[in-house]
Design a protein around this motif. Structure first.
Motif, PDB file in Angstrom:
ATOM      1  N   ARG A  53     -37.755 -29.234 -48.243  1.00 54.88           N
ATOM      2  CA  ARG A  53     -39.079 -29.477 -47.656  1.00 54.88           C
ATOM      3  C   ARG A  53     -39.204 -30.916 -47.180  1.00 54.88           C
ATOM      4  O   ARG A  53     -39.840 -31.196 -46.165  1.00 54.88           O
ATOM      5  CB  ARG A  53     -40.163 -29.153 -48.684  1.00 54.88           C
ATOM      6  N   PHE A  54     -38.611 -31.835 -47.920  1.00 56.17           N
ATOM      7  CA  PHE A  54     -38.702 -33.254 -47.594  1.00 56.17           C
ATOM      8  C   PHE A  54     -37.294 -33.799 -47.378  1.00 56.17           C
ATOM      9  O   PHE A  54     -36.515 -33.921 -48.329  1.00 56.17           O
ATOM     10  CB  PHE A  54     -39.391 -34.030 -48.722  1.00 56.17           C
ATOM     11  N   ASP A  55     -36.965 -34.093 -46.134  1.00 54.20           N
ATOM     12  CA  ASP A  55     -35.614 -34.548 -45.802  1.00 54.20           C
ATOM     13  C   ASP A  55     -35.600 -36.064 -45.672  1.00 54.20           C
ATOM     14  O   ASP A  55     -35.922 -36.626 -44.631  1.00 54.20           O
ATOM     15  CB  ASP A  55     -35.141 -33.900 -44.500  1.00 54.20           C
ATOM     16  N   LEU A  56     -35.230 -36.737 -46.769  1.00 48.20           N
ATOM     17  CA  LEU A  56     -35.069 -38.186 -46.769  1.00 48.20           C
ATOM     18  C   LEU A  56     -33.594 -38.571 -46.866  1.00 48.20           C
ATOM     19  O   LEU A  56     -33.275 -39.706 -47.216  1.00 48.20           O
ATOM     20  CB  LEU A  56     -35.852 -38.815 -47.935  1.00 48.20           C
ATOM     21  N   ALA A  57     -32.720 -37.631 -46.571  1.00 45.66           N
ATOM     22  CA  ALA A  57     -31.292 -37.943 -46.570  1.00 45.66           C
ATOM     23  C   ALA A  57     -30.927 -38.591 -45.247  1.00 45.66           C
ATOM     24  O   ALA A  57     -31.467 -38.227 -44.195  1.00 45.66           O
ATOM     25  CB  ALA A  57     -30.472 -36.675 -46.786  1.00 45.66           C
ATOM     26  N   PRO A  58     -30.007 -39.558 -45.251  1.00 49.85           N
ATOM     27  CA  PRO A  58     -29.610 -40.191 -43.991  1.00 49.85           C
ATOM     28  C   PRO A  58     -28.667 -39.297 -43.202  1.00 49.85           C
ATOM     29  O   PRO A  58     -28.045 -38.392 -43.742  1.00 49.85           O
ATOM     30  CB  PRO A  58     -28.894 -41.462 -44.466  1.00 49.85           C
ATOM     31  N   GLY A  59     -28.584 -39.572 -41.902  1.00 53.36           N
ATOM     32  CA  GLY A  59     -27.566 -38.899 -41.100  1.00 53.36           C
ATOM     33  C   GLY A  59     -28.070 -38.048 -39.961  1.00 53.36           C
ATOM     34  O   GLY A  59     -27.284 -37.641 -39.107  1.00 53.36           O
ATOM     35  N   LEU A  60     -29.376 -37.753 -39.923  1.00 56.96           N
ATOM     36  CA  LEU A  60     -29.878 -36.876 -38.872  1.00 56.96           C
ATOM     37  C   LEU A  60     -31.014 -37.536 -38.098  1.00 56.96           C
ATOM     38  O   LEU A  60     -31.816 -38.262 -38.672  1.00 56.96           O
ATOM     39  CB  LEU A  60     -30.396 -35.556 -39.460  1.00 56.96           C
ATOM     40  N   PRO A  61     -31.104 -37.230 -36.795  1.00 56.28           N
ATOM     41  CA  PRO A  61     -32.289 -37.614 -36.033  1.00 56.28           C
ATOM     42  C   PRO A  61     -33.391 -36.584 -36.259  1.00 56.28           C
ATOM     43  O   PRO A  61     -33.240 -35.668 -37.075  1.00 56.28           O
ATOM     44  CB  PRO A  61     -31.782 -37.581 -34.589  1.00 56.28           C
ATOM     45  N   ASP A  62     -34.475 -36.710 -35.529  1.00 53.55           N
ATOM     46  CA  ASP A  62     -35.573 -35.748 -35.641  1.00 53.55           C
ATOM     47  C   ASP A  62     -35.186 -34.488 -34.876  1.00 53.55           C
ATOM     48  O   ASP A  62     -35.292 -34.424 -33.651  1.00 53.55           O
ATOM     49  CB  ASP A  62     -36.856 -36.352 -35.071  1.00 53.55           C
ATOM     50  N   LEU A  63     -34.732 -33.478 -35.600  1.00 50.41           N
ATOM     51  CA  LEU A  63     -34.282 -32.246 -34.955  1.00 50.41           C
ATOM     52  C   LEU A  63     -35.440 -31.476 -34.334  1.00 50.41           C
ATOM     53  O   LEU A  63     -35.242 -30.682 -33.414  1.00 50.41           O
ATOM     54  CB  LEU A  63     -33.540 -31.370 -35.971  1.00 50.41           C
ATOM     55  N   ARG A  64     -36.665 -31.729 -34.817  1.00 45.11           N
ATOM     56  CA  ARG A  64     -37.828 -31.071 -34.215  1.00 45.11           C
ATOM     57  C   ARG A  64     -38.070 -31.572 -32.796  1.00 45.11           C
ATOM     58  O   ARG A  64     -38.676 -30.874 -31.982  1.00 45.11           O
ATOM     59  CB  ARG A  64     -39.075 -31.336 -35.060  1.00 45.11           C
TER      60      ARG A  64
END
Length: 491
Positions: free
Chosen positions: A124-135
């Motif tokens: 529910r809460f993605d605070l992991a590094p490595g991704l841009p805003d996929l939305r």
């Protein structure tokens, strides 16, 4: 003689109602030799064998009898008769107005073991590094670009792409990098690849051919790149990072070292920027040892307190290889990256791995369309504002709810460091957070050695929904409290 026939059924029907299994695709049926029985018996045996072996899963819809008969080169009667006998034997079920489906399974739970596992629900809460805003991925604009290329591209462009990538994309990338990152590159200096890791792997092959056996790596640093270097047969050598970035003076402690991987614009994970005097010193070192700097420019466009620093490559194109991809800007799912190498390297890069995968030509041309139309730059500007606002909101929430845990790292990129008290078990915090559907990363996981004092969490905010920032920090505070109650588990 009919030894083996293959069922190549196709369907364009929507599969929204097929919740149990997919339609049968290509299926190898062993009909046996002529003379081993009537055709309908041979079809029946072949289907029964495939079902019992688990090659046709329970719930799978078999193709219509007319289509399977055509694919197998037998009469339709042979197929309908085989279907009917297998229904009577309990292997198949037939319903009026519906496809004939497999109903038999050799497992006690009626086929559950054969069904594909459902993917784990997203946190529910993605605070992991490595991704841009996929939305924020520009779905419509990307789809339009792909559709336009598919409709208008010359048929000659639909073959295998030339070494290095499509010439149009290479020219546009060179122009964009020269303009926005201070890179000095001609189109022929650009090599299109699938990711930064793919680019590093290719360059490592050239390094090995040149007699280089080790690559200095930032410590701490991105773990995946160390693994790529090691897999390429080179030794990753840890070189410490501090508040000024890579400690260039430490390179002299490793005799024979002639290559180093660095992220001068925004170091991962500490979030530092390579100091100006160290930038110059790093290039002097490369000249002195006849070496090369591998520059990972992964999220350099996202600087929020000032303009981004220019790429190191522009200061000495003969000693720096620059790597970049769309994974932190659009999406890693696109599989598009590129590298800029010294001109003398280009031919070697293309020869070093002639089987290297490239992004599909249509995707390369779609990306070229975004670059040429200005859509890519507009997306970057929108993302820069979105991430700046999101970072500000996250920093405010952390200061309010976790005042004992300071934030470090420059206002840039897609992550920050949350420093935790030394007595807190960061591994326990990660576990407690995951139980709350909150993804965070342990800073210690990015170290290659145990000789460090870094203690905290790496928090990525690229893929965090704006409306969940406050709740994510509340859940993080609860995870910290739980880990503190458990007490330290490390010696």
């Amino acid at each position: 003689m009919r030894e083996t026939q293959t069922n190549r059924t196709r369907t364009n029907r929507p599969q929204t109602h097929q919740t149990r299994a997919q339609l049968a695709g290509d299926l190898l049926l062993q009909l046996g030799r002529d003379g081993t029985g009537p055709l309908h018996e041979r079809v029946k045996r072949a289907l029964r064998t495939a079902i019992r072996a688990g090659r046709i899963e329970i719930g799978t819809a078999l193709p219509p009898s007319r289509r399977l008969a055509a694919d197998l080169g037998v009469s339709r009667w042979a197929v309908t008769e085989a279907y009917g006998q297998l229904v009577a034997e309990g292997y198949l079920e037939a319903r009026t107005g519906s496809a004939t489906r497999v109903r038999w399974s050799n497992t006690a739970d009626d086929g559950a073991a054969h069904r594909a596992p459902r993917p784990a629900p997203a946190a529910r809460f993605d605070l992991a590094p490595g991704l841009p805003d996929l939305r924020a991925f520009p779905r419509r604009r990307w789809a339009e670009a792909v559709r336009a290329q598919a409709a208008t591209v010359a048929f000659t462009e639909l073959g295998y792409p030339p070494p290095g990538g499509h010439p149009r994309l290479r020219a546009l990338l060179a122009a964009s990098l020269n303009r926005s990152r201070g890179v000095v590159a001609a189109p022929e200096d650009v090599t299109v690849c699938t990711s930064v890791t793919d680019g590093v792997r290719r360059v490592c092959q050239v390094l090995r051919a040149r007699g280089i056996t080790a690559v200095g790596c930032e410590e701490p640093g991105w773990t995946r790149l160390r693994e790529v270097i090691r897999a390429a047969g080179l030794e990753p050598v840890p070189v410490r990072v501090d508040g000024g970035g890579l400690r260039v003076e430490d390179l002299g402690r490793h005799p024979g070292l002639r290559a180093v991987l660095a992220s001068p614009a925004h170091q991962f994970p500490l979030g530092t920027v390579l100091a100006p005097e160290r930038r110059a010193a790093l290039l002097r070192w490369a000249h002195e040892v006849d070496g090369v700097v591998l520059e990972d420019d992964y999220d350099a466009e996202f600087r929020y307190d000032r303009r981004p620093v220019a790429a190191l490559q522009g200061m000495d194109p003969s000693r720096v290889v620059l790597f970049k991809s769309l994974s932190k800007i659009l999406s890693p799912a696109l599989g598009i990256g590129w590298l800029v190498a010294p001109p003398r390297w280009t031919h070697e890069l293309h020869l070093a791995d002639q089987t290297a995968a490239q992004p599909p030509p249509l995707d390369q041309l779609a990306f070229a369309d975004l670059l040429e139309s200005g859509a890519y730059d507009r997306h970057l500007r929108a993302c820069r504002k979105r991430y700046r606002d999101r970072r500000d909101a996250l920093v405010r929430a952390l200061a309010e709810r976790l005042p004992q845990a300071p934030v470090s790292g420059v206002a840039a990129g897609l992550h920050l460091i949350l420093r935790l008290p030394a007595h807190v078990d960061t591994g326990a915090v990660v576990t407690a957070a995951a139980a709350r559907s909150l993804l965070v990363a342990d800073l210690a996981a990015y170290h290659a050695t145990e000789d460090h004092t870094d203690h905290g969490l790496v928090l990525g905010y690229g893929n965090l929904a704006d409306g969940t920032v406050e709740e994510a920090v509340r859940q993080l505070r609860a995870a910290l409290a739980e880990a503190s109650r458990r007490g330290p588990s490390r010696p």
